[in-house]
Design a protein around this motif. Structure first.
Motif, mmCIF file in Angstrom:
data_model
loop_
_atom_site.group_PDB
_atom_site.id
_atom_site.type_symbol
_atom_site.label_atom_id
_atom_site.label_comp_id
_atom_site.label_asym_id
_atom_site.label_seq_id
_atom_site.Cartn_x
_atom_site.Cartn_y
_atom_site.Cartn_z
ATOM 1 N N MET A 46 0.852 -1.209 0.000
ATOM 2 C CA MET A 46 0.000 0.000 0.000
ATOM 3 C C MET A 46 0.872 1.237 0.000
ATOM 4 O O MET A 46 1.817 1.361 0.779
ATOM 5 C CB MET A 46 -0.877 -0.035 1.268
ATOM 6 C CG MET A 46 -1.883 1.085 1.337
ATOM 7 S SD MET A 46 -3.310 0.728 0.299
ATOM 8 C CE MET A 46 -4.261 2.193 0.535
ATOM 9 N N ALA A 47 0.562 2.109 -0.912
ATOM 10 C CA ALA A 47 1.338 3.354 -0.997
ATOM 11 C C ALA A 47 1.119 4.212 0.244
ATOM 12 O O ALA A 47 0.028 4.250 0.786
ATOM 13 C CB ALA A 47 0.909 4.139 -2.233
ATOM 14 N N ILE A 48 2.192 4.870 0.667
ATOM 15 C CA ILE A 48 2.094 5.741 1.838
ATOM 16 C C ILE A 48 2.124 7.207 1.374
ATOM 17 O O ILE A 48 2.958 7.598 0.573
ATOM 18 C CB ILE A 48 3.283 5.503 2.789
ATOM 19 C CG1 ILE A 48 3.279 4.080 3.343
ATOM 20 C CG2 ILE A 48 3.261 6.536 3.913
ATOM 21 C CD1 ILE A 48 2.385 3.842 4.521
ATOM 22 N N VAL A 49 1.185 7.967 1.885
ATOM 23 C CA VAL A 49 1.161 9.395 1.605
ATOM 24 C C VAL A 49 1.602 10.138 2.859
ATOM 25 O O VAL A 49 1.058 9.912 3.940
ATOM 26 C CB VAL A 49 -0.256 9.859 1.200
ATOM 27 C CG1 VAL A 49 -0.299 11.365 0.999
ATOM 28 C CG2 VAL A 49 -0.714 9.143 -0.066
ATOM 29 N N ALA A 50 2.600 10.995 2.721
ATOM 30 C CA ALA A 50 3.017 11.823 3.859
ATOM 31 C C ALA A 50 2.338 13.182 3.745
ATOM 32 O O ALA A 50 2.393 13.823 2.696
ATOM 33 C CB ALA A 50 4.525 11.988 3.863
ATOM 34 N N VAL A 51 1.663 13.599 4.809
ATOM 35 C CA VAL A 51 1.084 14.937 4.867
ATOM 36 C C VAL A 51 2.015 15.760 5.745
ATOM 37 O O VAL A 51 2.282 15.397 6.893
ATOM 38 C CB VAL A 51 -0.349 14.900 5.446
ATOM 39 C CG1 VAL A 51 -0.919 16.312 5.545
ATOM 40 C CG2 VAL A 51 -1.249 14.020 4.574
ATOM 41 N N VAL A 52 2.563 16.834 5.177
ATOM 42 C CA VAL A 52 3.596 17.599 5.887
ATOM 43 C C VAL A 52 2.992 18.374 7.054
ATOM 44 O O VAL A 52 2.064 19.162 6.882
ATOM 45 C CB VAL A 52 4.325 18.566 4.915
ATOM 46 C CG1 VAL A 52 5.402 19.352 5.658
ATOM 47 C CG2 VAL A 52 4.908 17.797 3.743
ATOM 48 N N ASP A 53 3.534 18.136 8.230
ATOM 49 C CA ASP A 53 3.081 18.783 9.464
ATOM 50 C C ASP A 53 4.022 19.942 9.776
ATOM 51 O O ASP A 53 5.167 19.732 10.171
ATOM 52 C CB ASP A 53 3.103 17.741 10.590
ATOM 53 C CG ASP A 53 2.765 18.345 11.953
ATOM 54 O OD1 ASP A 53 2.379 19.520 12.002
ATOM 55 O OD2 ASP A 53 2.911 17.618 12.956
ATOM 56 N N TYR A 54 3.557 21.168 9.550
ATOM 57 C CA TYR A 54 4.388 22.312 9.956
ATOM 58 C C TYR A 54 3.527 23.342 10.690
ATOM 59 O O TYR A 54 3.784 24.537 10.667
ATOM 60 C CB TYR A 54 5.149 22.908 8.770
ATOM 61 C CG TYR A 54 4.294 23.485 7.654
ATOM 62 C CD1 TYR A 54 3.514 22.663 6.862
ATOM 63 C CD2 TYR A 54 4.289 24.852 7.398
ATOM 64 C CE1 TYR A 54 2.730 23.197 5.841
ATOM 65 C CE2 TYR A 54 3.526 25.397 6.380
ATOM 66 C CZ TYR A 54 2.752 24.561 5.615
ATOM 67 O OH TYR A 54 1.976 25.083 4.614
#
Lengths: 200, 252
Positions: A1-9
């Motif tokens: 399963m592809a992983i999507v990173a959502v940038v936390d800033y």
């Protein structure tokens, strides 16, 4: 399963983006860690709020150099799009320069904005379907916008919106993609944009 | 061109949707999570969720509901009711709200608007104002769900709210709320022409024409209604088709 990173800033409504991915049954991580971001299959760079303080946060964590160096598909949303540009007049902030466009405030174009409220808030249409993000989405579909600054039209613009003037609502360059509207809050048409991005 | 937004409002108490007349006589109107999903499917442009629970369990119940609603919604979602601190707002945004609305607390301490705008951005700060026309003809602002009169006047208060960083004004005419005789279009037009931020009409919707008049005469950017939608007397689809036939820009 592809992983999507959502940038936390620490910039705004990231929760909405995470819920949207959850609705699409996508495995997402919410992270500020450069290695996790580099390893992800796709990266979403969301954000609402102030460009100056957002850029400072990106610099503090080194993400201002990590993001432009990414090789996988990256999707900037709203403030994310603006920070991917060269410069924004919001607190005279230098962006990451992925798109060679300037960002200015609607109020700087006062003569064209007469009778129009600022920020540009609500549902508006996007013109253009040259790029990947709007592929297969009917003309005149509505998307949800909330912003006071806009990116000028440049060679990277693949979708435009008219609000007193014509601005870039979709931008694409190599593996970098961005929307001024919020796909996570734009009903079915927004979901179609996210699906197009996730299918890249 | 931006569309005129149609916004169903869920007044929620103890986890259920309620609806009253002139802020009183609350009656049960259904499960908020189910209603939220129905409105989304009918083409609502946004959803407002107003918590009027007064118990100690309020905060926990609200955050739980906000999360459940936000998980389902692919349209903007505003939450209001009893919000008085930066921490309240942080927790609601964390639970999935896109905007919050403040009312009484902002009247008591207007600097709250500036603080919220600074922390979270103006785009997520809706200032809700309940007002009533006095016998002298002036519009007086009320707090505490319409129970407490204040010495503030509507038009100067909304101007101050905008200056302090409000992103939108949600104006409810207490004289019109629940009467179904139309929105307070004169006052709405005056607010809309005075301010440069969007204005949401609230209180008084009874038929499709009332929405048309809020747009045409009230110059509102959006219109909010509750009971009319809850009891399925008017569907959002039908309303939008009607508005389109009268050349109002709407998202269909």
């Amino acid at each position: 399963m592809a992983i999507v990173a959502v940038v936390d800033y620490g910039a705004g409504n990231s929760r909405s983006v995470l819920y949207a991915l959850q609705r699409l049954s996508v495995d997402a991580v919410f992270t500020a860690d450069p290695d996790t971001i580099r390893r992800a299959d796709k990266v979403i760079f969301p954000g609402v709020g102030n460009a100056g303080s957002a850029m400072k946060k990106l610099k503090n964590t080194g993400l201002d150099t990590v993001i432009p160096g990414l090789q996988q598909p990256v999707l900037g949303v709203c403030l994310g799009l603006q920070l991917m540009c060269r410069h924004t007049t919001e607190e005279d902030t230098r962006g990451m320069g992925i798109f060679d466009s300037g960002v200015t405030h609607f109020a700087s174009q006062a003569e064209r904005m007469s009778g129009l409220k600022i920020p540009h808030m609500g549902w508006n249409v996007v013109d253009g379907n040259k790029g990947h993000l709007l592929s297969g989405i009917p003309e005149n579909s509505y998307f949800y916008f909330v912003h006071g600054y806009f990116a000028e039209v440049s060679r990277w613009t693949t979708g435009t919106t008219d609000y007193g003037l014509i601005f870039s609502s979709v931008m694409e360059k190599d593996n970098f993609f961005a929307t001024q509207f919020h796909p996570e809050k734009s009903g079915d048409s927004g979901e179609a944009v996210l699906k197009n991005f996730l299918a890249l | 061109m931006l569309t005129f937004r149609i916004i169903p409002c869920l007044d929620v108490r103890d986890g259920r949707t309620v609806k009253g007349v002139n802020f009183l006589n609350l009656a049960d109107a259904g499960d908020p999570v189910e209603l939220a999903a129905t409105y989304r499917d009918e083409g609502a442009d946004e959803l407002v969720f107003l918590d009027i629970t007064a118990t100690h369990e309020r905060r926990k119940t609200l955050l739980f509901l906000v999360k459940k609603v936000a998980e389902k919604l692919n349209i903007p979602f505003t939450v209001g009711g009893g919000i008085s601190t930066v921490e309240d707002v942080g927790a609601l945004l964390q639970a999935g709200a896109d905007k919050i609305s403040v009312n009484s607390a902002a009247v008591c301490s207007p600097e709250l608007i500036s603080e919220l705008a600074w922390h979270f951005g103006s785009q997520c700060v809706v200032v809700a104002v309940d007002a009533k026309k006095t016998s002298g003809g002036a519009w007086q602002v009320f707090t505490a769900g319409g129970r407490t009169p204040t010495d503030r006047e509507l038009f100067s208060w909304v101007r101050e709210a905008e200056e302090r960083g409000a992103g939108e004004i949600l104006f409810t005419s207490m004289d019109h709320d629940g009467t179904r005789k139309g929105y307070a279009n004169e006052a709405l037009a005056r607010i809309s022409e005075t301010l440069n931020i969007p204005v949401i009409a609230s209180g008084g919707a009874g038929k499709p024409e009332d929405f048309y008049n809020a747009w045409k005469k009230g110059k509102a950017d959006a219109a909010l209604a509750a009971g009319l939608f809850h009891y399925k007397e008017l569907s959002i689809n039908t309303l939008k088709e009607y508005l389109r036939s009268r050349n109002v820009p709407v998202r269909i």
